[in-house]
Design an enzyme around this catalytic site. Structure first.
Site, PDB file in Angstrom:
ATOM      1  N   GLU A 222      49.504  33.685  38.168  1.00 20.27           N
ATOM      2  CA  GLU A 222      50.145  33.716  36.849  1.00 20.27           C
ATOM      3  C   GLU A 222      51.354  32.797  36.750  1.00 20.27           C
ATOM      4  OE1 GLU A 222      50.952  37.713  35.591  1.00 20.27           O
ATOM      5  OE2 GLU A 222      48.839  38.222  35.475  1.00 20.27           O
TER       6      GLU A 222
ATOM      7  N   GLU B  85      42.616  40.433  38.089  1.00 24.94           N
ATOM      8  CA  GLU B  85      43.397  41.622  37.721  1.00 24.94           C
ATOM      9  C   GLU B  85      42.921  42.152  36.385  1.00 24.94           C
ATOM     10  OE1 GLU B  85      47.728  41.283  37.675  1.00 24.94           O
ATOM     11  OE2 GLU B  85      47.673  40.074  39.502  1.00 24.94           O
TER      12      GLU B  85
HETATM   13  C1  BGP Z   1      50.576  40.921  36.305  1.00 25.31           C
HETATM   14  C2  BGP Z   1      51.054  40.661  37.706  1.00 25.31           C
HETATM   15  C3  BGP Z   1      50.993  41.842  38.609  1.00 25.31           C
HETATM   16  C4  BGP Z   1      51.262  43.174  37.951  1.00 25.31           C
HETATM   17  C5  BGP Z   1      50.587  43.306  36.598  1.00 25.31           C
HETATM   18  C6  BGP Z   1      50.994  44.530  35.819  1.00 25.31           C
HETATM   19  O1  BGP Z   1      51.246  40.106  35.421  1.00 25.31           O
HETATM   20  O2  BGP Z   1      50.337  39.615  38.303  1.00 25.31           O
HETATM   21  O3  BGP Z   1      51.800  41.585  39.710  1.00 25.31           O
HETATM   22  O4  BGP Z   1      52.573  43.532  37.994  1.00 25.31           O
HETATM   23  O5  BGP Z   1      50.812  42.182  35.803  1.00 25.31           O
HETATM   24  O6  BGP Z   1      52.180  44.308  35.132  1.00 25.31           O
HETATM   25  P1  BGP Z   1      53.332  45.336  35.052  1.00 25.31           P
HETATM   26  O7  BGP Z   1      53.696  45.674  36.450  1.00 25.31           O
HETATM   27  O8  BGP Z   1      54.425  44.653  34.318  1.00 25.31           O
HETATM   28  O9  BGP Z   1      52.802  46.500  34.295  1.00 25.31           O
END
Ligand code: BGP
Length: 478
Positions: A170, A378
């Site tokens: 990301e 993800e």
């Molecule tokens: C993505 C990241 C992850 C994770 C996920 C969930 O952007 O790659 O590392 O954190 O989001 O986001 P959050 O933790 O803000 O809910």
């Protein structure tokens, strides 16, 4: 497009799940690990929810065997994790730390022994603080060489063992939040610097992919991109234009560079007119073009619904990091677009739109514009979970969320999109960068709270058992 029947999932489909070093490992200064920008950033009061840090996280560093055991029992086919650069080269460009490599040797061997395909992310936001201090991290061109050297160590060490590699996780998020919104390290709010750091990060991304090919590493490599397709709030042409802007500035601006080595025309011209376009040096374009990925890693959480935003309109609004529904503010870029509420979808307690169809749309757009296979790296639901007295967790909302997203993937497969696998976010509960520990994503509950580590005991949620069945039946039984 509606299908009467869906195609089956491919036989070798990677049913997986994901994590990132900083969010799970803990052991922040053990076995020679150096300090990363996140280790430093979280010390600033007010930056994270209740001041949480990754000092202990969910202690995966010491409990990885137990975690892999849980994966094996569930039948997981792939596990995506990231390597902490600061464990391998503590100061970013100096001596290699054998102890740090050993941890990943062990983790990878443990996974392979249990027939779980390791998916290795080279960079999930934790650049060494020493490089930040030395030349401004992603703002210094020296990072291209240093990142490539680090990647090369891992390529050579795990060649043949690791077949799936993610270059940058990301880039759009760590660059935008780091240099525009000051919500991530290094806490800057300067669009010109943001675009310059981003250009250098794109070069570094291309450089490691190029090196991967030169070394003839057996496997596939690509970046993981946070993409949520944009919808216009309605058919008003100005709102349609805003949606077009959002796609151009927040999606094509990265993915076009990954795949075609060139910036999209409209965004480039816009930044040029503002005098903030990145400085492109001789050789940059060639490098970008030489770093074409084998697949597009897709991190999908939600869609964005936008409306027109005048030149004196809204800028960045506050995110909801408290889990109190309805506390996120309107946000946008004046002259381009602003976020609005989609009346057709439900939202999570953190105000994220729940939209499985958006995943299918994302996959189809990537397929038509870039014609690359997709690895979903993800996707998941951040929610409050309740640990019952008998050690169960009834996360039916998560099952429902993942089920619908898997159906959307199957629809996309039926449409003809080439999908390699699906990694949910996340395997165990873990530290959310800005939202603490109460925003849970895992199949495995980890008993800890923001200010109380407790014993970090693991419990299987209902979704754990449900996903086990999904894997067993290769997605036939949802
Ligand atoms: C993505 C990241 C992850 C994770 C996920 C969930 O952007 O790659 O590392 O954190 O989001 O986001 P959050 O933790 O803000 O809910």
């Amino acid at each position: 497009m509606y299908h009467k029947e869906r195609d089956s999932f491919p036989k070798d489909f990677l049913w997986g799940s994901a994590s990132a070093a900083y969010q799970v490992e803990g052991a922040a200064s053990e076995d020679g690990k150096g300090e990363s920008v996140w280790d430093r950033f979280v010390q600033i009061p007010g930056k994270t929810f209740k001041g949480t840090t990754g000092e202990v996280a969910v202690d995966h560093y010491h409990r990885y065997k137990e975690d892999v055991q849980l994966m094996a029992e569930q039948g997981l086919k792939a596990y995506r994790f990231s390597v902490a650069w600061t464990r391998i080269i503590p100061d970013g460009d100096g001596e290699v730390n054998e102890k740090g490599l050993e941890f990943y040797d062990n983790l990878i061997d443990e996974l392979i022994e249990h027939n779980i395909e390791p998916v290795l992310t080279l960079y999930h936001w934790d650049i060494p603080q020493a490089l930040q201090d030395k030349y401004g991290g992603w703002e210094g061109r020296q990072v291209i060489q240093d990142f490539t050297r680090y990647a090369e160590i891992l390529f050579k060490r795990y060649n043949g063992k690791v077949k799936y590699w993610v270059s940058l996780n990301e880039q759009n998020i760590f660059i935008t939040l780091g240099y525009s919104m000051a919500a991530h390290p290094p806490g800057v709010t300067d669009t010109k610097r943001m675009l310059q750091a981003n250009h250098i990060a794109s070069l570094a991304n291309a450089a490691v992919i190029k090196r991967f090919k030169e070394l003839d590493i057996r496997g596939k490599i690509g970046p993981s991109f946070a993409y949520g397709p944009t919808y216009a709030i309605d058919s008003h042409p100005e709102n349609q234009m805003a949606a077009q802007n959002n796609e151009e500035f927040n999606a094509h601006y990265w993915m076009d560079v990954y795949v075609n080595g060139r910036y999209p025309t409209v965004a480039w011209k816009h930044y040029e007119r503002l005098g903030i376009a990145p400085e492109v040096e001789p050789g940059d374009e060639e490098l970008l073009k030489a770093g074409k990925p084998d697949f597009m890693g897709l991190n999908y959480y939600q869609t964005n619904t936008v409306a027109a935003n005048p030149l004196d309109g809204v800028g960045f609004g506050k995110m909801n990091t408290s889990g109190k529904k309805g506390t996120s503010e309107e946000s946008g870029t004046p002259g381009l677009y602003k976020s609005t509420q989609n009346p057709y979808v439900e939202r999570t307690d953190w105000d994220w739109d729940i939209d499985p169809t958006g995943l299918r749309i994302a996959m189809r757009r990537i397929n038509s514009r870039y014609n690359l296979p997709i690895l979903i790296t993800e996707n998941g639901l951040g929610a409050y979970d309740t640990l019952e007295e008998d050690g169960t967790i009834h996360d039916t909302y998560r099952i429902d969320f993942i089920k619908k997203h898997i159906e959307a993937i199957q629809d996309a497969i039926t449409d003809g999109v080439d999908v390699m696998g699906y990694c949910t976010w996340s395997y165990t509960d873990l530290l959310s960068w800005l939202n603490g520990y109460q925003k849970r994503y895992g199949f495995v509950y980890v008993d800890r709270e923001e200010l109380d580590e407790k014993e970090l005991k693991r419990y299987k949620k209902d979704s754990y058992h449900w996903y086990k069945k999904v894997i067993e039946t290769n997605g036939e039984e949802l």
